[in-house]
Write an enzyme that holds these catalytic residues in place. Structure first.
Site, mmCIF file in Angstrom:
data_model
loop_
_atom_site.group_PDB
_atom_site.id
_atom_site.type_symbol
_atom_site.label_atom_id
_atom_site.label_comp_id
_atom_site.label_asym_id
_atom_site.label_seq_id
_atom_site.Cartn_x
_atom_site.Cartn_y
_atom_site.Cartn_z
ATOM 1 N N ASP A 120 0.857 -1.189 0.000
ATOM 2 C CA ASP A 120 0.000 0.000 0.000
ATOM 3 C C ASP A 120 0.895 1.242 0.000
ATOM 4 O OD1 ASP A 120 -2.424 1.355 0.056
ATOM 5 O OD2 ASP A 120 -2.565 1.335 2.239
ATOM 6 N N GLU A 149 -6.928 5.199 -8.258
ATOM 7 C CA GLU A 149 -8.186 5.729 -7.735
ATOM 8 C C GLU A 149 -8.794 6.810 -8.618
ATOM 9 O OE1 GLU A 149 -9.994 6.609 -3.348
ATOM 10 O OE2 GLU A 149 -8.120 5.564 -3.695
ATOM 11 N N LYS A 180 -9.977 2.054 -8.446
ATOM 12 C CA LYS A 180 -10.479 2.226 -7.081
ATOM 13 C C LYS A 180 -11.594 3.268 -7.065
ATOM 14 C CE LYS A 180 -7.808 2.137 -3.358
ATOM 15 N NZ LYS A 180 -6.686 2.488 -2.431
ATOM 16 N N THR A 191 -13.281 0.924 -2.399
ATOM 17 C CA THR A 191 -12.503 1.363 -1.253
ATOM 18 C C THR A 191 -13.361 2.175 -0.296
ATOM 19 O OG1 THR A 191 -10.408 2.443 -0.657
ATOM 20 C CG2 THR A 191 -11.669 3.449 -2.429
ATOM 21 N N PHE A 241 -11.609 -1.354 5.466
ATOM 22 C CA PHE A 241 -10.574 -0.593 6.176
ATOM 23 C C PHE A 241 -10.528 -0.983 7.650
ATOM 24 C CE2 PHE A 241 -9.434 3.427 3.610
ATOM 25 C CZ PHE A 241 -9.408 2.714 2.428
#
Length: 319
Positions: free
Chosen positions: A16, A89, A125, A149, A171
């Protein structure tokens, strides 16, 4: 065997980060990025030239196009290091606009394909709002795979499964943060660690639901605060981990045992749930943590996107 290698035997490890120069030493399968990670990277001396290169090559391009080109530039560098996929993203400010999200995702894929990257090496994303999930459903039908996400609840996860998205990123750390803040001085760190961590429990519940019903969508735990959260989710389909925590895993030889088991999940007594737009919105609204963290996450990514845009403008003015 160190913990990182032991984890890789039961879970696909993903990095990440936007810092692709760090990736090689940990040998992850995939990598994920977001606006905050890219912003952090371009402010480092070794990555600033990438931003200037994009601005100089496409000096007359509109700002949103420059932004997409910068994200894809980082993605291509990452794909030169990892054998699998990169997640890129869509602008968080489009999180409540299905059509705009679809259009922006298609543009990102066009840029990747123009750089010679096959479509199956990219995950787009998108924030797991109702509009984002609907955009992902449409994109998946076009063969563009998505990573949903800012996911904090089983409500969002079930809607993603209905949309047949490729992958979700629940998350862990941000759920943990919320419950710890709510508890204040009453928080017992030891009692709420490992399998009892509220973020870990959330991902485990989602994983069990998916595996019980044979849902093909991949579950990738994300946003970790400590190694204990990671080890407590060993066996999850994928885990995306920041370089600092990858380093801690590599430095430790403590045992890693599978904590999640797809076969065991099939034996559980779980009732199926289905959401339409109205019932999704109400169920998400009933979950204060998920509602607050989703809104907060979108705001934070939007702030960092604007900061990235400012850097692109400044680079353009100085070119």
């Amino acid at each position: 065997m160190n913990q990182l290698n032991a984890l890789k035997q039961v879970t696909t490890v993903v990095a990440d980060t936007g810092n692709f120069q760090q990736l090689a030493q940990y040998r992850p399968q995939d990598a994920t990025t977001n606006p905050s990670l890219i912003l952090k990277a371009v402010q480092q001396p070794q990555y600033a030239p990438l931003l200037h290169e994009v601005v100089q090559r496409f000096a007359d391009a509109p700002l949103d196009d420059l932004m997409d080109r910068l994200l894809v530039r980082f993605g291509c560098e990452i794909l030169a290091v990892v054998p699998g996929r990169v997640s890129t993203e869509v602008d968080a400010r489009l999180s409540f606009d299905t059509n705009a999200t679809v259009t922006r995702a298609q543009r990102l894929i066009e840029l990747y394909q123009g750089a010679g990257v096959p479509i199956d090496r990219v995950l787009i994303k998108i924030a797991a709002t109702w509009e984002g999930i609907e955009a992902a459903r449409l994109l998946e039908q076009q063969g563009i795979h998505t990573n949903l996400t800012l996911l904090f609840s089983k409500v969002q996860a079930i809607a993603c499964a209905q949309a047949k998205v490729q992958l979700i990123s629940p998350f862990v750390g941000r759920i943990y943060d919320w419950f710890k803040k709510q508890a204040g001085s009453q928080w017992d760190e030891a009692a709420m660690a490992g399998a009892n961590d509220p973020g870990v429990r959330s991902v485990r519940e989602i994983y069990h639901y998916y595996k019980h019903f044979g849902i093909a969508t991949e579950v990738m735990g994300a946003s970790f605060r400590n190694v204990g959260q990671i080890v407590a989710l060993a066996g999850c389909d994928l885990l995306t981990i920041a370089p600092e925590l990858l380093g801690q895993l590599e430095a430790s030889t403590a045992p890693v045992r599978p904590a999640l088991d797809a076969q065991a999940a099939r034996q559980l007594d779980i009732a199926p749930v289905h959401y339409d737009e109205a019932s999704f919105r109400f169920a998400l609204n009933e979950d204060a943590m998920a509602t607050e963290k989703l809104a907060e996450g979108i705001r934070a990514f939007a702030v960092d996107t604007r900061k990235l845009e400012d850097l692109l403008r400044q680079a353009g003015a100085g070119a």
